[in-house]
Design a protein around this motif. Structure first.
Motif, short mmCIF file in Angstrom:
data_model
loop_
_atom_site.label_atom_id
_atom_site.label_comp_id
_atom_site.label_asym_id
_atom_site.label_seq_id
_atom_site.Cartn_x
_atom_site.Cartn_y
_atom_site.Cartn_z
N TYR A 169 0.81 -1.21 0.00
CA TYR A 169 0.00 0.00 0.00
C TYR A 169 0.85 1.27 0.00
CZ TYR A 169 -3.40 -3.50 1.31
OH TYR A 169 -4.18 -4.63 1.33
N GLU A 170 0.18 2.38 -0.28
CA GLU A 170 0.81 3.70 -0.32
C GLU A 170 1.49 4.06 1.00
OE1 GLU A 170 0.41 6.58 -2.61
OE2 GLU A 170 -0.29 5.26 -4.20
N ASN A 171 0.94 3.60 2.12
CA ASN A 171 1.48 3.96 3.44
C ASN A 171 2.62 3.04 3.89
OD1 ASN A 171 0.15 1.60 4.10
ND2 ASN A 171 -1.28 2.54 5.55
N GLY A 172 3.07 2.12 3.02
CA GLY A 172 4.17 1.22 3.35
C GLY A 172 3.75 -0.11 3.96
N LYS A 173 2.47 -0.27 4.25
CA LYS A 173 1.95 -1.49 4.87
C LYS A 173 1.92 -2.64 3.85
CE LYS A 173 -2.41 -3.17 6.71
NZ LYS A 173 -3.79 -2.80 6.96
N ILE A 174 2.13 -3.86 4.35
CA ILE A 174 2.03 -5.07 3.55
C ILE A 174 1.07 -6.02 4.23
CG2 ILE A 174 3.30 -7.07 2.67
CD1 ILE A 174 5.83 -5.26 2.69
N ASP A 175 0.11 -6.56 3.48
CA ASP A 175 -0.84 -7.55 3.99
C ASP A 175 -0.61 -8.89 3.30
OD1 ASP A 175 -2.20 -5.84 5.71
OD2 ASP A 175 -3.79 -5.38 4.28
N VAL A 176 -0.77 -9.97 4.06
CA VAL A 176 -0.68 -11.32 3.53
C VAL A 176 -2.04 -11.99 3.74
CG1 VAL A 176 0.50 -13.55 3.65
CG2 VAL A 176 1.78 -11.43 4.01
N TRP A 177 -2.62 -12.48 2.65
CA TRP A 177 -3.97 -13.04 2.65
C TRP A 177 -3.92 -14.52 2.31
CZ3 TRP A 177 -8.03 -9.53 3.40
CH2 TRP A 177 -7.68 -8.18 3.29
N SER A 178 -4.86 -15.27 2.85
CA SER A 178 -5.11 -16.64 2.44
C SER A 178 -6.32 -16.61 1.51
CB SER A 178 -5.43 -17.49 3.67
OG SER A 178 -6.01 -18.71 3.27
N THR A 206 6.10 -0.43 -3.87
CA THR A 206 6.00 -0.32 -5.32
C THR A 206 6.09 -1.65 -6.05
OG1 THR A 206 8.36 0.13 -5.39
CG2 THR A 206 6.89 2.04 -5.39
N SER A 207 6.58 -2.69 -5.37
CA SER A 207 6.70 -3.99 -6.03
C SER A 207 6.77 -5.10 -5.00
CB SER A 207 7.94 -4.02 -6.92
OG SER A 207 9.08 -3.69 -6.17
N LEU A 208 6.27 -6.26 -5.41
CA LEU A 208 6.25 -7.44 -4.53
C LEU A 208 6.54 -8.69 -5.34
CD1 LEU A 208 2.96 -6.58 -2.63
CD2 LEU A 208 5.21 -6.73 -1.57
N ALA A 209 7.21 -9.63 -4.69
CA ALA A 209 7.42 -10.97 -5.25
C ALA A 209 7.43 -11.93 -4.07
CB ALA A 209 8.72 -11.04 -6.03
N MET A 210 7.24 -13.22 -4.37
CA MET A 210 7.15 -14.17 -3.27
C MET A 210 7.76 -15.51 -3.70
SD MET A 210 3.78 -15.06 -0.97
CE MET A 210 2.80 -15.48 -2.37
N SER A 211 8.42 -16.15 -2.75
CA SER A 211 8.85 -17.54 -2.91
C SER A 211 8.02 -18.34 -1.90
CB SER A 211 10.35 -17.67 -2.63
OG SER A 211 10.62 -17.48 -1.26
N SER A 212 8.33 -19.61 -1.75
CA SER A 212 7.55 -20.42 -0.82
C SER A 212 7.74 -20.01 0.63
CB SER A 212 7.89 -21.90 -0.99
OG SER A 212 9.26 -22.10 -0.73
N ALA A 213 8.88 -19.38 0.96
CA ALA A 213 9.16 -19.04 2.35
C ALA A 213 9.40 -17.55 2.60
CB ALA A 213 10.39 -19.81 2.83
#
Length: 138
Positions: free
Chosen positions: A18-27, A48-55
């Protein structure tokens, strides 16, 4: 959700910044999303960008920082400072790629040392690794 007699119950993770720097993780199961946890101060400014691996989650921000988050511990395990806002992140088995301005950088995932840097003719707005592990830039 049922398709051709197969019941689909697989859980998928969705990460949002988000714009305010927060990151959410959803199921996400079928069409239902449940917030698992939030990282209130993921970045000092816009994610500005996100990527994910399994861990791990890899987040880039307009604060010029790439952060690596351990999903199980919910903590930042590495920070890499850039000279410009990080516009894109892509993750391979052993390398993390970042786009920042015209610079494409590659970091070793074991020690997060920069292994390569390439200046492209125009700003990098997006990175994608395809199924053949080829890196595409936009």
């Amino acid at each position: 959700d049922e398709r051709e007699g197969i019941r689909m119950q697989r859980m998928t993770l969705l990460v949002s910044g988000y714009e305010n720097g927060k990151i959410d993780v959803w199921s996400v199961i079928s069409l239902n999303a449940t917030l698992l946890f939030s990282i209130a101060e993921g970045h000092k400014s816009k994610v500005t960008s996100l990527a994910m691996s399994s861990a791990e989650i890899f987040s880039g921000g307009s604060d010029n920082v790439l952060k690596v988050w351990d999903l199980s511990e919910r903590t930042c395990t590495n920070r890499i400072l850039h000279s410009d806002s990080i516009t894109s992140v892509a993750v391979d088995i052993d390398v993390v790629f970042t786009g920042s301005g015209q610079l494409l950088r590659a970091y070793d995932r074991t020690n997060f040392l920069k292994v390569h840097e390439l200046e492209l003719p125009e700003d990098i707005n997006g990175l994608l690794l395809n199924k053949d592990r080829e890196l595409l830039t936009v």
